[in-house]
Design an enzyme around this catalytic site. Structure first.
Site, short mmCIF file in Angstrom:
data_model
loop_
_atom_site.label_atom_id
_atom_site.label_comp_id
_atom_site.label_asym_id
_atom_site.label_seq_id
_atom_site.Cartn_x
_atom_site.Cartn_y
_atom_site.Cartn_z
N ASP A 93 0.81 -1.22 0.00
CA ASP A 93 0.00 0.00 0.00
C ASP A 93 0.85 1.27 0.00
O ASP A 93 0.30 2.36 0.03
CB ASP A 93 -0.92 0.01 1.23
CG ASP A 93 -2.30 0.56 0.90
OD1 ASP A 93 -2.74 0.40 -0.26
OD2 ASP A 93 -2.93 1.16 1.78
N ASP B 76 -10.93 -4.57 12.11
CA ASP B 76 -11.12 -5.98 12.42
C ASP B 76 -12.33 -6.21 13.32
O ASP B 76 -13.14 -7.11 13.07
CB ASP B 76 -9.85 -6.56 13.07
CG ASP B 76 -9.27 -5.63 14.14
OD1 ASP B 76 -9.92 -4.61 14.44
OD2 ASP B 76 -8.19 -5.92 14.66
#
Length: 1088
Positions: A402, A787
């Site tokens: 990324d 998450d």
């Protein structure tokens, strides 16, 4: 896309697609072999082509793959309808007419319309010897076996039984083996009209073995074999077949049946905690709850009049602590443990000598900054993935860069080359772990259990190869320290497309795969794909969650594994059988289709011996998550987790009627209704059909796919239009088609050039605009702790999760052992919890649809509200110092009766902790470190997170995402532990420490001056002050460091705050009445 195709970069909106460092001829992708090789789902042969060259499609409604002979046989002697959608077959040109066909005025086919030619053996095809009965009754009656998906062969270890011909598992395609007959649902471009299929009818069914004597003998032989197997099973278990005589289990057939019996056994089991451990634990919890109630009743009803503000603050804090304890304690009411049986998994899906039936898995590795996440650590993680014990054609590794760093790209290229030597060495000698850095660093007897004479020589050679590999990686890192003014340039002179990390095209490179890249022994290696999603100014990229969603899409286009496993770049595979451990749950027939993910515990290397800052987090992983596993499953912790791809797509699980029963809240509010069995089933079906979930997820779900043939007529009206699918999943027809394939695999007819273009398309920065990505699909946006939010959404839909703790830890990673880095890590987690608390997905008010269990909801509420505890905690830690400075106390003089409740409360707290350690196996040292860091984090990182979260949500002031440093320890053992890094997070706990130390000195001095009668009340105040200091002791050691020196800035700030607080307190003096002040002023001084 092949492994030697070079780096591909492009932008969908800019209509750019560039191939860099391409070595193949002409720069054009090579056509895939057997592009038209669709497989008939009945006989296992190829579907074939029409006279015009098009693929033959029997049913224009669902395009279920059926070859021309099976189509003709079904129309002539069968029920004349499609086996999948039950739609009546229309007559194609060249086919004889049968009763019921519609009149066709515009079709001129008189020579074939009423004639069945005989004897044409031009296109003869061979059927499998043990294939299933393909008669009309076999296809219509669900009680008889239906055609299997393995060319007529039985699934390993299974007695022939009904097989779901809609569950398709395939790894063929442009990145997979093109010569393996692995079935896949047909790929249909929804934007293209269904073409008219024209066939040649001059084929005789007898020529293919259908309807002749040989075919009938095969069917009869299969029936006799099936009946014999059933009789032997009945004899084994004492069933009805026992009266017919005993059949001895001798010979190879008996051994096969024994293996089949073993394969039919469950692949895992729940190991309940011993009642001798749990029963006393639960009794003590109830007693503690009762004692806590009496304690709070006493505290609220007995105020301290001369210190009312202190008493009020203390009571508020104690009530909040009681609520926090309830949220944390009761989700641990049903702890369980699990064990897996890898031998049964092998017998069922991976038998020697047979094609593996294990599901394909895509493994995701995420990285951002190669300077904070060293490429050598990432390389070790990738090498451990490529060397896993799993069929190589079923594993694909995707590395998400990324940060678009050329350093990551070049190091991954070096890793791919080294993997050709490392992977065969690991598999030949069965070494563990399979990350070379950690394997060679082990201080154990590496010759244990090794019997091959060549092992020592090969190990030395491999260690030398790895050291050379490390030198090459270190050279790349040294070169990347300073970027040239003109930007990075690749080896062929081409400018690196990702020179600007905030403005660059999407990039994909396949380093290893089945079309290229063999190891030194000539064996295939798993796929290794480099992915860097497109980034442009003005677009919201959503950090890690956005990168993971890009990986979901690009992997669905390229390989489409049925399951996904994500790990951080520093979490390597410590157990080479970790994927098989997960498959024991995911591929289990009992609850595999309602399991959204299998979570593994995190284990760490490089932690100091005493784990000063509770980096191992043992209490959370070995106590809390075990407790949740007995309810609805553990929360998702961000790494080491194997997902069901269907759950990430927003589908609902396959639930039983018991699973769909309302939870305790619904029952208590609405009462339980007793209905008939049929009415209850009708209600459930209606509820599932009309409203799948509270959120706007796809109306169809996995269960609808399984119902397939039978439920198509009533469900097809609920299928979404193509426009609605594009609005949900994005405008990629290839990806949308992949979402319907429950068992993974990509269409074998996909053109590699189209595949490449679609892969670049789905990682473009604008692909998610006006879609459900990040809202209902994939990793959920809205928090830096994506998450927790992602797992919560799945549990709210009714999915369950599994906690898998194999004897050998599946994964190991690195953790920040430095105090400042550790506090910044905890700050990020707490900030994410506050963001969820202030969002619409807050578990306090979201998801009340009866699918999220009450105790699971309490666990999620505790997960997001725990940072708020920092406010009462820091107030409670300051109270002892205030009491010592003022001579007041938060508790009045108590009677003997009241003191009993205080004593019982302390005893119950100690008993709860001891019994919890007993059933969990956690050591008392780990438990105490967790308690200490709860205070350290609560007085620093959690407090900052509360205010930062409020500023971000209410005022729109965003905070930067800090990547946790994962640098290796190169300066000696735990040198990072003693390095001091300045951060404002250190000020509050330091202030609390100094205030309490000043309070102790002041209190003791006052007691010495006042006489022995003041020592009694002093002990209670000193106890609370020492309680605070003992809990903050690891923090104090972190401040002092190895040289026992605290930075001047920390001392100055802390003393300044403590002095201001003390002077302000003396000036206000809220506990001194006016009468007392007047009497003090009227006393004679020195001049009297």
């Amino acid at each position: 896309m092949q492994a030697n195709a070079g780096l591909v970069a492009g932008s969908h909106k800019r209509n750019e697609l560039v191939r860099i460092r391409h070595d193949s001829d002409g720069g054009q992708p090579k056509p895939q072999k057997n592009l038209n090789g669709q497989i008939c789902q009945i006989c296992g042969d190829t579907v074939g082509l029409t006279e015009s060259g098009d693929i033959f499609v029997a049913c224009n409604e669902c395009a279920f793959p059926v070859c021309r002979p099976c189509y003709e046989y079904e129309r002539r002697d069968g029920n004349q309808s499609c086996p999948q959608c039950k739609t009546r077959y229309k007559r194609h040109k060249g086919s004889p007419r049968v009763d019921g066909d519609e009149e066709e005025e515009d079709v001129d086919d008189l020579e074939n319309e009423f004639n069945y030619p005989q004897g044409n053996n031009k296109a003869r095809r061979h059927w499998q010897g043990d294939d299933n009965d393909l008669s009309s009754s076999a296809r219509h009656d669900s009680q008889l076996p239906v055609p299997l998906l393995t060319n007529g062969q039985q699934v390993s270890g299974e007695i022939p039984s009904v097989t779901d011909n809609l569950s398709v598992r395939s790894t063929s395609g442009p990145l997979g083996p093109g010569d393996k007959h692995v079935h896949s649902l047909p790929y249909i471009d929804p934007r293209q009209p269904v073409p008219v299929r024209i066939v040649d009818p001059s084929k005789d069914l007898n020529a293919y073995g259908l309807g002749n004597v040989d075919w009938k003998e095969r069917v009869e032989g299969w029936k006799l074999k099936h009946e014999k197997n059933i009789m032997q099973m009945n004899n084994r278990y004492g069933g009805e077949g026992k009266s017919g005589g005993e059949i001895e289990r001798t010979g190879s057939n008996g051994e096969e049946l024994q293996m089949a019996d073993d394969a039919r056994q469950p692949m895992s089991r729940v190991v309940p905690i011993s009642s001798a451990h749990l029963t006393p634990y639960r009794v003590v919890i109830i007693l503690r709850l009762i004692i806590l109630g009496f304690f709070l009743q006493y505290r609220c009803s007995h105020p301290v009049n001369d210190a009312y503000p202190l008493w009020l603050v203390s009571v508020i804090c104690e009530v909040w602590f009681a609520l926090s304890w309830l949220l944390d304690q009761f989700p641990k009411w049903f702890p369980v443990e699990r064990e897996t049986y890898l031998d049964r998994l092998a017998l069922r899906y991976d038998r020697d000598g047979e094609p593996s039936q294990l599901a394909p898995i895509d493994v995701f590795v995420s990285t951002v900054d190669p300077l904070k996440e060293p490429p050598l650590i990432t390389a070790n993680t990738v090498l451990s993935i490529l060397a896993v014990e799993y069929p190589v054609d079923k594993v694909s590794c995707y590395v998400s860069d990324d940060g678009s760093a050329m350093l990551t790209f070049e190091s991954l290229s070096e890793t791919a080359e080294f993997a050709r030597k490392w992977v065969p060495f690991c598999k030949k000698h069965s070494i563990e772990p399979r990350a070379p850095e950690f394997y060679f660093a082990q201080k154990i007897d590496y010759l244990k259990d090794k019997i091959q004479p060549s092992f020592v020589k090969e190990r030395r050679a491999m260690k030398r190869e790895y050291e050379e590999f490390k030198v090459r990686i270190n050279a790349l890192v040294a070169k990347a320290q300073k970027m040239p003014e003109e930007g990075w340039t690749m080896q062929d002179g081409t400018p690196w497309p990702g020179n600007n990390p905030r403005d660059h095209p999407g990039m994909i490179q396949v380093f290893l795969g089945h079309s290229g890249g063999l190891d030194t022994d000539g064996n295939e290696l798993p796929r290794l794909v480099y992915v860097s999603r497109e980034k442009r100014p003005g677009f919201q990229h959503h950090k890690k969650a956005g990168a993971m969603n890009a990986l979901i899409r690009v992997s669905a286009v390229l390989t489409n594994g049925a399951y996904l496993l994500n790990v951080d770049c520093d979490h390597y595979f410590n157990n080479s059988k970790a994927l098989k451990e997960a498959m024991c749950f995911m591929m289990d027939p009992a609850y595999g289709k309602k399991t959204c993910y299998v979570q593994f515990p995190q284990r760490f290397d490089g932690i100091d011996l005493h784990d000063r800052y509770a980096n191992r987090n043992i209490v959370f992983f070995d106590i809390n998550l075990k407790g949740l596993d007995g309810i609805q499953g553990p929360v998702y912790v961000g790494t080491g987790c194997c997902f069901n791809r269907q759950a990430l797509y927003g589908y609902d699980p396959v639930l039983t009627e018991a699973d769909l029963e309302p939870n305790i809240i619904i029952k208590s509010c609405c009462g339980s209704r007793k209905k008939g069995r049929n009415s209850n089933k009708k209600y459930i079906d209606k509820k599932r059909a009309i409203k799948r979930t509270e959120s706007t997820v796809p109306i169809f779900n996995v269960e609808d796919m399984d119902e397939g043939v039978e439920g198509y007529d009533e469900e097809k009206s609920l299928l979404m239009s193509q426009k609605s699918l594009e609005k949900r999943f994005g405008q990629s027809s290839v990806f949308i088609s992949a979402t319907f394939m429950e068992m993974g695999g990509i269409p074998p007819t996909t053109n590699p050039a189209t595949l490449l273009k679609e892969a670049i398309h789905v990682i473009s920065c604008g692909y998610e605009d006006k879609t459900e990505w990040g809202k209902e699909i994939g990793w959920i946006y809205g928090s830096v702790t994506e998450d927790i939010l992602t797992g919560f959404k799945m549990h709210a839909r009714g999915w369950i999760s599994i906690y898998c703790m194999p004897p050998r830890p599946a994964f190991k990673g690195s953790a920040p052992i430095n105090l400042s880095d550790r506090l910044n890590q905890v700050l990020r987690w707490a900030l994410g919890s506050i963001e969820i608390l202030l969002s619409r997905h807050c578990p306090i008010w979201y998801g009340y649809n009866g699918k999220l269990k009450l105790l699971e909801r309490l666990a999620y509420i505790n997960t997001i509200v725990y940072p708020l505890t920092s406010i009462p905690l820091i107030a409670y830690c300051v109270l002892p110092a205030v009491c010592l400075l003022t001579g007041k106390f938060i508790i009045p003089e108590i009677s003997n009766y009241a003191s009993i409740w205080f004593i019982l409360l302390f005893i119950s707290i100690a008993a709860t902790g001891i019994l919890e350690l007993r059933w969990s196996g956690v050591s008392i040292e780990d438990w105490w470190r967790n308690e200490q860091f709860w205070v350290i984090g609560g007085t620093s990182a959690h407090l900052f997170a509360v205010f930062q979260g409020l500023l971000k949500v209410l005022a729109g002031i965003d905070t930067n995402f800090t990547v946790t440093s994962k640098a290796s320890d190169e300066d000696g053992d735990f040198a990072e532990l003693y390095i001091f890094k300045w951060t404002a997070l250190l000020i509050p706990p330091t202030t609390v420490l100094i205030v309490n130390l000043v309070g102790i000195v002041s209190g003791v001095s006052s007691a010495i001056n006042s006489g022995y009668q003041s020592w009694g009340p002093l002990f209670g105040k000193l106890f609370f002050a020492l309680w605070v200091i003992v809990h903050l002791y690891p923090f104090l050691k972190g401040l002092l460091g190895r040289q026992n020196r605290t930075p001047t800035i920390v001392i100055v700030w802390s003393i300044l705050l403590a002095s201001i607080f003390s002077l302000l307190w003396v000036r206000i003096d809220p506990f001194t009445t006016d009468d007392k002040l007047d009497s003090i002023r009227g006393q004679c001084g020195i001049d009297c």
